[in-house]
Design an enzyme around this catalytic site. Structure first.
Site, PDB file in Angstrom:
ATOM      1  N   ARG A 344       0.846  -1.205   0.000  1.00 31.76           N
ATOM      2  CA  ARG A 344       0.000   0.000   0.000  1.00 31.76           C
ATOM      3  C   ARG A 344       0.876   1.248   0.000  1.00 31.76           C
ATOM      4  O   ARG A 344       0.512   2.275   0.534  1.00 31.76           O
ATOM      5  CB  ARG A 344      -0.926   0.024   1.225  1.00 31.76           C
ATOM      6  CG  ARG A 344      -1.733  -1.231   1.423  1.00 31.76           C
ATOM      7  CD  ARG A 344      -2.724  -1.484   0.287  1.00 31.76           C
ATOM      8  NE  ARG A 344      -3.413  -2.758   0.461  1.00 31.76           N
ATOM      9  CZ  ARG A 344      -2.954  -3.934   0.017  1.00 31.76           C
ATOM     10  NH1 ARG A 344      -1.801  -4.007  -0.646  1.00 31.76           N
ATOM     11  NH2 ARG A 344      -3.653  -5.034   0.215  1.00 31.76           N
ATOM     12  N   ASP A 485      -9.924  -1.865  10.467  1.00 27.78           N
ATOM     13  CA  ASP A 485      -9.054  -0.938  11.187  1.00 27.78           C
ATOM     14  C   ASP A 485      -9.823  -0.006  12.107  1.00 27.78           C
ATOM     15  O   ASP A 485      -9.238   0.680  12.937  1.00 27.78           O
ATOM     16  CB  ASP A 485      -8.301  -0.054  10.172  1.00 27.78           C
ATOM     17  CG  ASP A 485      -7.083  -0.760   9.601  1.00 27.78           C
ATOM     18  OD1 ASP A 485      -6.509  -1.608  10.290  1.00 27.78           O
ATOM     19  OD2 ASP A 485      -6.724  -0.446   8.452  1.00 27.78           O
ATOM     20  N   GLN A 682     -10.156   0.787  -3.470  1.00 29.09           N
ATOM     21  CA  GLN A 682     -10.415   0.396  -2.083  1.00 29.09           C
ATOM     22  C   GLN A 682     -11.890   0.513  -1.709  1.00 29.09           C
ATOM     23  O   GLN A 682     -12.433  -0.324  -1.024  1.00 29.09           O
ATOM     24  CB  GLN A 682      -9.573   1.272  -1.140  1.00 29.09           C
ATOM     25  CG  GLN A 682      -9.671   0.842   0.311  1.00 29.09           C
ATOM     26  CD  GLN A 682      -9.306   1.994   1.237  1.00 29.09           C
ATOM     27  OE1 GLN A 682     -10.056   2.957   1.395  1.00 29.09           O
ATOM     28  NE2 GLN A 682      -8.131   1.906   1.827  1.00 29.09           N
TER      29      GLN A 682
HETATM   30  C1  GLC Z   1      -7.463  -0.947   4.439  1.00 26.11           C
HETATM   31  C2  GLC Z   1      -6.231  -1.542   5.061  1.00 26.11           C
HETATM   32  C3  GLC Z   1      -6.489  -2.965   5.496  1.00 26.11           C
HETATM   33  C4  GLC Z   1      -7.735  -3.057   6.354  1.00 26.11           C
HETATM   34  C5  GLC Z   1      -8.910  -2.418   5.659  1.00 26.11           C
HETATM   35  C6  GLC Z   1     -10.152  -2.379   6.511  1.00 26.11           C
HETATM   36  O1  GLC Z   1      -7.746  -1.576   3.244  1.00 26.11           O
HETATM   37  O2  GLC Z   1      -5.148  -1.521   4.155  1.00 26.11           O
HETATM   38  O3  GLC Z   1      -5.392  -3.453   6.230  1.00 26.11           O
HETATM   39  O4  GLC Z   1      -7.979  -4.417   6.601  1.00 26.11           O
HETATM   40  O5  GLC Z   1      -8.568  -1.100   5.303  1.00 26.11           O
HETATM   41  O6  GLC Z   1     -10.049  -1.531   7.603  1.00 26.11           O
END
Ligand code: GLC
Length: 794
Positions: A344, A485, A682
């Site tokens: 990332r 997260d 994302q």
């Molecule tokens: C982002 C982070 C990943 C996490 C996701 C959900 O994609 O890179 O590590 O699992 O967020 O919070």
């Protein structure tokens, strides 16, 4: 609106309208010498680290988003008119200026036509080198002789430390220097330091050369090149048509070079720009002598393409859905490899500050890379296993260039995430299944801090880590975060998502133990699983769906009595994927998820959004409703829903979920998604936000690997196992079948799946080279190079 098309033959995405909703980017180079480039030639370059090794500057979040970059300006010296070889930054009117950008595998070509002059600029980093090529071909398509000047422009970072370069102006602008030696520009920061030419890390030295025409002049400060008020759209030097040959001793150093060309009607000229690391003496002179000609440049480009096309060639499909094929055959595969490469760290959004390999992300990225790189992923997989701490948890970020297994300090207890090492139960068996290398489980590898164990031992420790951290209700503690997260349940809060991961891990572990002849271990895992199942059934089922989590204070999230985040997608799909859900629960929880969370653009992570929840626990509350972890469509998780539906045998539903987030499905309405229609992103704004449908953070996301793995291993269902290839497709009802060719254990295998009836899965017959196969796995022993597997569903 359509801005381009997929050229699968060339393995390129071709942008035919330059005014894309955002600059659309691509990657060049390697983890040694990395670079980002957009369809406007915007972007930056860096050595090893986007944050600490960035030597070509790009100011993030600027207008436009990607400038400056690697610019060519062309100037007609007869009338003073000028333009750029990409539409931006000059931005000529699009009724007069035509442009096509071809993003390929680690190269980008931008063609332009304006005022009877065509240009073709190709950018790439040759394999194994620490310099980049910009090749410019200029052609006069008119019937008169044209006198042109070509100017190059890029901005060097004064300091390779990005943050410092952008803010420490009172220092960084007094340390720069440009020299001209044998016609090669030398750019130095801290010029009075010695540099021995060997270690390029932080060397703060670059060089730049132009071949194919006489160097007519140089401009080496930004202040002089653009002028203080000209900007990139009308830089003073280009307006004037002449460089001043001023050599910088301070201010912002730039790569302004000028060549004057006289082109007869129909005549073409090729200029080659080389820009690399080190000094003119240490690297520049020799590189220019060896690589500074058209033949070598063409050969290097061909070599680069071959190197990238080889892994993509390891798995190719022909299905009734061409948009699906664009992704599987080229772009999702390439996206997965780029994500695997860069984790990332660097993009137009990630500025490189997130240096290193995020543990959970990188372990998941293996899934997409394994079918493409096969044994080639092994060093990375081993690196990640050595990022596991002896207590079974993980160091959250692994620094690949400096990681010293056995000598790393473990993180403080409160910083462990609860999910990190559990991803091994997806990645490690996938690697063993692909390669057949069962002995890998017995390979001894060190832990990050001290001690060592076999890979099998590492897996055991991963499970023990979570089992030793079990909360009041018998579920694994959430610790500082699980996959999400944004969740801070308190160290002793409990994560239902992780409960399902542990359940899957215990099942996988039991199978491996049996295979390795360790029945006591298998029995242990099954006993633990039974205990966990009891806890899950006791506290996690809410009547129609599975709850989200239990906070340290006992608050239950993801339940009908809690107004926000009532239905959490992840626990529904992982209940099914892990086998924890009973058949009735599986049916109900997926139905609830569909009803409450599914939208045309994908499935919302959890609904309704958090507005009032305590941000100390649910950090999602910090985000606007309808994006990222706060009821956004989180792309990464979409594949899990697809796998869950495949496991349930719902081919149409699985495919509908897949297409909802499949980038190529938006090619004809790219203005909705805004980001590149050829790569995953994302997150997408959901119905809870005014921007519904538009997507953010393209390229680097766990989505790439999961989507690729899901398409190939679950929808198409051609799945390596230790014994052979499992044939288990689950297709949309109206597909007549598909063909797939893949490398498997060094052999090229052709698979044809026919689906004469509307039954979405289930084998009616299976043959390999005309011989019937019992069961659903074609044994390795029956395969030879070129074997033809035919499966009939029904
Ligand atoms: C982002 C982070 C990943 C996490 C996701 C959900 O994609 O890179 O590590 O699992 O967020 O919070």
């Amino acid at each position: 609106m359509k801005y381009g098309y997929f050229d699968d033959q060339a393995r390129e995405y071709v942008i035919t309208r330059p005014d894309t909703p955002r600059p659309w980017s691509n990657y060049l180079g390697s983890t040694e010498y990395g670079a980002i480039i957009t369809n406007h030639a915007g972007g930056y370059s860096f050595y090893k680290s986007g944050a600490k090794g960035r030597f070509l500057r790009m100011r993030f979040n600027s207008v436009p988003l990607d400038q400056p970059g690697r610019l060519f300006y062309l100037r007609d010296n007869a009338n003073g008119d000028f333009w750029s070889a990409a539409w931006q930054p000059v931005g000529k009117p699009l009724d007069q200026y035509k442009s096509v950008c071809r993003h390929g595998t680690a190269y980008t070509t931008i063609e332009s036509q304006y005022a009877g002059i065509t240009s073709e600029a190709t950018y790439f980093v040759p394999l194994g080198q620490t310099f980049e090529y910009w090749r410019l071909k200029v052609t006069n398509t008119t019937r008169r002789t044209r006198k042109l000047s070509v100017f190059t422009y890029c901005e060097f970072a004064n300091l390779w430390d990005t943050a410092q370069d952008l803010v420490n102006l009172q220092y960084s602008q007094f340390i720069t220097r440009a020299t001209l030696e044998d016609g090669i520009l030398g750019i130095t920061c801290n010029p009075n330091y010695d540099f021995d030419g060997h270690d390029l890390t932080g060397c703060n030295r670059t060089w730049m050369a132009l071949t194919g025409a006489k160097l007519a002049g140089v401009e080496t400060t930004r202040e002089r090149f653009t002028g203080i008020y000209g900007g990139y759209a009308a830089p003073a030097t280009v307006v004037k048509g002449r460089c001043s040959n001023f050599l910088a001793e301070g201010d912002n150093v730039v790569g302004g070079q000028q060549a004057n060309l006289t082109l007869k009607p129909g005549e073409s000229r090729e200029l080659i720009v080389l820009l690399g690391l080190g000094t003119v003496a240490s690297h520049g002179r020799q590189t220019v002598a060896e690589f500074g000609n058209s033949e070598r440049c063409a050969a290097e480009l061909a070599r680069l393409k071959a190197a990238w096309h080889a892994p993509l060639g390891n798995l190719q499909v022909v299905t009734p859905d061409r948009e699906f094929d664009h992704m599987v055959n080229v772009w999702n595969a390439y996206n997965a490899l780029i994500t695997y490469t860069w984790s990332r760290s660097a993009s137009l959004v990630y500025n490189g500050e997130r240096d290193g390999l995020g543990f959970r992300d990188t372990v998941q990225d293996m899934l997409g890379a394994i079918p493409l790189l096969q044994e080639g992923v092994r060093p990375r997989l081993e690196l990640m296993l050595t990022g596991q701490v002896a207590n079974g948890g993980a160091i959250p970020v692994i620094k690949p260039f400096t990681h010293r297994p056995g000598h790393e300090a473990p993180p403080p207890d409160e910083e462990y995430r609860s999910d990190d090492c559990l991803w091994f139960f997806n990645a490690v068996p996938a690697y063993v299944a692909e390669t057949g290398d069962v002995a890998f489980y017995n390979k001894v590898l060190p832990y990050a801090d001290h001690g060592e164990a076999t890979v099998f031992g590492h897996l055991r420790r991963a499970l023990a880590f979570n089992l030793e951290r079990t909360g009041r209700n018998g579920l694994p503690c959430g610790l500082s975060a699980d996959w999400n997260d944004c969740i801070r349940l308190g160290y002793r809060g409990e994560s239902v998502f992780v409960a399902f991961q542990v359940r899957l891990g215990l099942s996988v572990y039991a199978d491996i133990a049996e295979r390795l002849g360790q029945p006591a271990e298998a029995a242990w895992a099954r006993t633990e699983r039974a205990k966990l199942d009891d806890a899950i059934q006791k506290v996690c089922w809410d009547g129609q769906w599975f709850i989200w989590a239990i906070g340290q204070d006992g608050t239950i999230f993801g339940t009908k009595s809690f107004a926000e985040g009532q239905v959490y997608m992840n626990t529904q799909v992982w209940a099914v994927m892990s086998g924890a859900a009973t058949p009735e629960q599986a049916r109900q929880c997926l139905a609830t998820m569909k009803r409450r969370c599914a939208t045309p653009y994908g499935i919302v992570l959890g609904a309704p959004p958090f507005i009032k929840a305590d941000p100390e626990i649910m950090r999602s509350t910090l985000f606007n409703a309808g994006i990222k972890e706060n009821a956004g469509i989180f792309s990464h998780t979409q594949s899990w829903a697809v796998i869950a539906e495949v496991m349930q045998g719902n081919g149409d539903q699985a495919y509908a979920y897949y297409r909802a987030f499949m980038p190529s499905a938006y090619n004809d309405r790219a203005e909705v998604r805004e980001v590149e229609p050829y790569v995953h992103c994302q997150t997408t704004y959901s119905k809870f936000n005014i921007n519904e449908g538009s997507s953010r953070v393209p390229w680097l996301s766990g989505t790439a690997s999961w989507a690729y793995y899901t398409a190939t291993h679950w929808i198409l269902g051609i799945r390596p196992e230790i014994e052979g290839l499992r044939i288990a497709p689950c297709l949309p009802k109206d597909w007549p079948g598909f063909t797939l060719t893949r490398k498997f254990r060094g052999l090229t295998i052709h698979v044809e799946v026919r689906k004469p009836r509307r039954k979405v899965r289930g084998l009616k017959s299976l043959t390999v080279d005309g011989q019937p196969v019992a069961g659903a796995i074609v044994p390795v022993a029956d395969l030879r190079d070129g074997s033809r597997i035919v499966a009939v569903l029904g």
